[in-house]
Design a protein around this motif. Structure first.
Motif, PDB file in Angstrom:
ATOM      1  N   LEU A 215       0.839  -1.197   0.000  1.00  0.00           N
ATOM      2  CA  LEU A 215       0.000   0.000   0.000  1.00  0.00           C
ATOM      3  C   LEU A 215       0.881   1.258   0.000  1.00  0.00           C
ATOM      4  CD1 LEU A 215      -2.702   1.432   0.102  1.00  0.00           C
ATOM      5  CD2 LEU A 215      -2.748   1.066   2.592  1.00  0.00           C
ATOM      6  N   LEU A 216       1.986   1.206   0.726  1.00  0.00           N
ATOM      7  CA  LEU A 216       2.918   2.329   0.691  1.00  0.00           C
ATOM      8  C   LEU A 216       3.453   2.547  -0.724  1.00  0.00           C
ATOM      9  CD1 LEU A 216       4.966   1.676   3.966  1.00  0.00           C
ATOM     10  CD2 LEU A 216       3.659   3.752   3.458  1.00  0.00           C
ATOM     11  N   GLU A 217       3.780   1.461  -1.400  1.00  0.00           N
ATOM     12  CA  GLU A 217       4.296   1.583  -2.761  1.00  0.00           C
ATOM     13  C   GLU A 217       3.255   2.146  -3.718  1.00  0.00           C
ATOM     14  OE1 GLU A 217       5.696  -2.472  -3.301  1.00  0.00           O
ATOM     15  OE2 GLU A 217       7.766  -1.774  -3.108  1.00  0.00           O
ATOM     16  N   GLU A 218       2.009   1.719  -3.523  1.00  0.00           N
ATOM     17  CA  GLU A 218       0.933   2.252  -4.384  1.00  0.00           C
ATOM     18  C   GLU A 218       0.762   3.752  -4.138  1.00  0.00           C
ATOM     19  OE1 GLU A 218      -3.847   1.720  -5.297  1.00  0.00           O
ATOM     20  OE2 GLU A 218      -2.858   0.419  -3.821  1.00  0.00           O
ATOM     21  N   ALA A 219       0.785   4.150  -2.858  1.00  0.00           N
ATOM     22  CA  ALA A 219       0.652   5.575  -2.540  1.00  0.00           C
ATOM     23  C   ALA A 219       1.816   6.373  -3.125  1.00  0.00           C
ATOM     24  CB  ALA A 219       0.593   5.760  -1.023  1.00  0.00           C
ATOM     25  N   GLU A 220       3.002   5.774  -3.101  1.00  0.00           N
ATOM     26  CA  GLU A 220       4.184   6.465  -3.612  1.00  0.00           C
ATOM     27  C   GLU A 220       4.088   6.724  -5.111  1.00  0.00           C
ATOM     28  OE1 GLU A 220       8.380   6.937  -4.997  1.00  0.00           O
ATOM     29  OE2 GLU A 220       6.954   5.358  -5.509  1.00  0.00           O
TER      30      GLU A 220
ATOM     31  N   GLY B  69       5.994  12.508  -2.580  1.00  0.00           N
ATOM     32  CA  GLY B  69       6.317  13.427  -1.496  1.00  0.00           C
ATOM     33  C   GLY B  69       5.542  13.123  -0.233  1.00  0.00           C
ATOM     34  N   ALA B  70       4.281  12.748  -0.381  1.00  0.00           N
ATOM     35  CA  ALA B  70       3.455  12.420   0.776  1.00  0.00           C
ATOM     36  C   ALA B  70       3.991  11.195   1.505  1.00  0.00           C
ATOM     37  CB  ALA B  70       2.008  12.187   0.339  1.00  0.00           C
TER      38      ALA B  70
ATOM     39  N   ALA C 137      -0.134   7.406   4.613  1.00  0.00           N
ATOM     40  CA  ALA C 137       0.419   7.727   3.300  1.00  0.00           C
ATOM     41  C   ALA C 137      -0.662   7.661   2.221  1.00  0.00           C
ATOM     42  CB  ALA C 137       1.563   6.769   2.973  1.00  0.00           C
ATOM     43  N   ALA C 138      -1.516   6.648   2.292  1.00  0.00           N
ATOM     44  CA  ALA C 138      -2.577   6.494   1.290  1.00  0.00           C
ATOM     45  C   ALA C 138      -3.580   7.636   1.374  1.00  0.00           C
ATOM     46  CB  ALA C 138      -3.273   5.145   1.477  1.00  0.00           C
ATOM     47  N   LEU C 139      -3.931   8.039   2.591  1.00  0.00           N
ATOM     48  CA  LEU C 139      -4.851   9.158   2.758  1.00  0.00           C
ATOM     49  C   LEU C 139      -4.261  10.437   2.177  1.00  0.00           C
ATOM     50  CD1 LEU C 139      -6.136   8.432   6.371  1.00  0.00           C
ATOM     51  CD2 LEU C 139      -7.572   8.618   4.334  1.00  0.00           C
ATOM     52  N   ARG C 140      -3.001  10.669   2.446  1.00  0.00           N
ATOM     53  CA  ARG C 140      -2.369  11.885   1.948  1.00  0.00           C
ATOM     54  C   ARG C 140      -2.174  11.842   0.437  1.00  0.00           C
ATOM     55  NH1 ARG C 140       2.533  13.967   5.477  1.00  0.00           N
ATOM     56  NH2 ARG C 140       2.321  15.493   3.812  1.00  0.00           N
TER      57      ARG C 140
END
Length: 436
Positions: free
Chosen positions: A84-89, A94-95, A136-139
């Motif tokens: 999920l962190l990778e998807e958000a990235e 930056g978030a 991270a996903a929210l941001r």
């Protein structure tokens, strides 16, 4: 977020009290010119950039260590949170960087890695990686669903704040879960200027703090307002007296963690929480000085992550004029470095007419001058350490160009020497570790 490659050098687990120095992070070159600039404590763009790069590298290595050591690794729940962190990235790099490089995240990562390598110790809090991923996903504004378990009725989302669910048990979070207008949400308080947060929420904000340091609980709106006033006043003074140090504070300080009223310390920096300062509420002039002092600890910690300055252990045997208890060589070096910066700050403040600044400058400089010979004579210094302390000595001597009026500095030197003799009388077994 690019996943750190398997086989990356494992993150250094915090060393025991009398253990050897950790292995420096690979891949960083510090020129002699930059080392000298660092040793002076004076801010510079190249040095600030290096500190930030070191912190980021160390954090990624720590996180890779957690992922590798977690049960199930990349295929278990931890791996799902990382995905999920990778998807958000991919949507908002930056978030994700803001979340992963948040100071309290480092404290969590070090403690988790330690627990993963101690099978008979407390269970690691691997679920916190899910909170990081959710934040991270929210941001990043991505669509997601993740189930997390609140702790004591609170679900902290680093860099955002916390949720207080209406019902006990696991909570299913989605991209619609975070609404600052919701009474169940407590947002992280941003100090004026928006670059630094006042963190009185994150459970890892003061992990590993010494007995003299106790973080405050969640502040009231009135408490936040008091901190806003103190912070604004401190930054105003820094900008007036030493704008380069004001800029350095803005670049390297991510969070302030307020201390409880009964804490004996006025300020502290925890190496695991890079970019954070634990500080008691103070007047703006005192807070400005505390920020200058504590930011130096963070700089020197980053430098020591890539260079070996000494090989001494943690045995406390040195006199430090700013404390009553014996200090290890590492502590003496840190204290001298921070007080050298304070001497420079107070000198500039005095030139602008700040009341009492000359006396503070003379006192700090006299303290540094008293211990520099001890540091430079230490057999445990490496070649790099000798170059670094020589640079500190050069910066201290350069203060002769703008001395305080009258005999203030000579008086301060005599006072410090009297304190040294008194300390040696109380610690005769350690007298050989002080300058004569």
């Amino acid at each position: 977020m690019t996943r750190p490659a398997p086989g990356t050098t494992p993150a250094p687990v915090p060393r025991p009290r009398a253990g050897p120095a950790p292995t420096p992070l690979p891949g960083f070159a510090v020129t002699s010119h930059l080392l000298r600039a660092f040793s002076s404590t004076e801010p510079g763009a190249e040095g600030t950039r290096l500190v930030r790069d070191i912190r980021r590298s160390k954090r990624l290595v720590l996180l890779r260590g957690v992922l590798d050591a977690a049960p199930g690794g990349a295929d278990g729940e931890t791996g799902q949170h990382w995905a999920l962190l990778e998807e958000a990235e991919r949507h908002a790099p930056g978030a994700v960087r803001d979340v992963l490089h948040y100071p309290a995240t480092g404290a969590w990562a070090e403690e988790t890695l330690r627990r993963l390598h101690e099978p008979h110790g407390p269970a690691p809090d691997l679920a916190h990686l899910g909170a990081l991923a959710a934040a991270a996903a929210l941001r990043a504004g991505v669509t997601f669903k993740i189930t997390l378990r609140p702790l004591h009725g609170r679900l902290v989302l680093p860099t955002l704040g916390l949720l207080r669910p209406a019902r006990p048990g696991p909570v299913a979070l989605t991209e619609r879960s975070w609404d600052p207008a919701d009474p169940a949400v407590l947002a992280l308080h941003s100090l004026p200027g928006g670059r630094t947060a006042l963190d009185d929420l994150d459970p890892y904000r003061a992990l590993g703090h010494p007995a003299s340091v106790r973080p405050a609980r969640r502040l009231t709106p009135k408490g936040h307002k008091r901190w806003d006033i103190q912070w604004t006043g401190a930054l105003t003074l820094l900008e007036r007296y030493d704008s380069t140090r004001a800029g350095e504070v803005g670049e390297l300080l991510r969070t302030l963690v307020p201390l409880a009223g009964g804490a004996r310390s006025t300020g502290a920096t925890l190496p695991a929480a890079a970019g954070s300062v634990l500080v008691r509420g103070q007047t703006p002039p005192a807070l400005a000085a505390t920020l200058v002092h504590e930011v130096q600890h963070g700089k020197l910690t980053a430098l020591a992550d890539v260079l070996t300055l000494h090989t001494a252990d943690r045995t406390p045997c040195y006199w430090a004029p700013w404390r009553g208890d014996p200090r290890p060589l590492e502590g003496l070096l840190h204290g001298a470095y921070a007080h050298l910066a304070l001497a420079g700050y107070w000198q500039r403040a005095a030139l602008y007419g700040a009341r009492g600044a000359w006396a503070r400058h003379a006192r700090c400089r006299a303290q540094v001058a008293a211990v520099l010979p001890v540091l430079q004579a230490a057999r445990e210094l490496t070649v790099t350490g000798r170059e670094f302390t020589a640079g500190m000595a050069t910066a201290e001597r350069a203060m002769d160009d703008l001395p305080p009026p009258g005999d203030q500095y000579a008086t301060a030197r005599r006072t410090v020497d009297h304190e040294r003799r008194a300390w040696c009388g109380e610690h005769p077994e350690l007298a050989a570790f002080t300058a004569s």
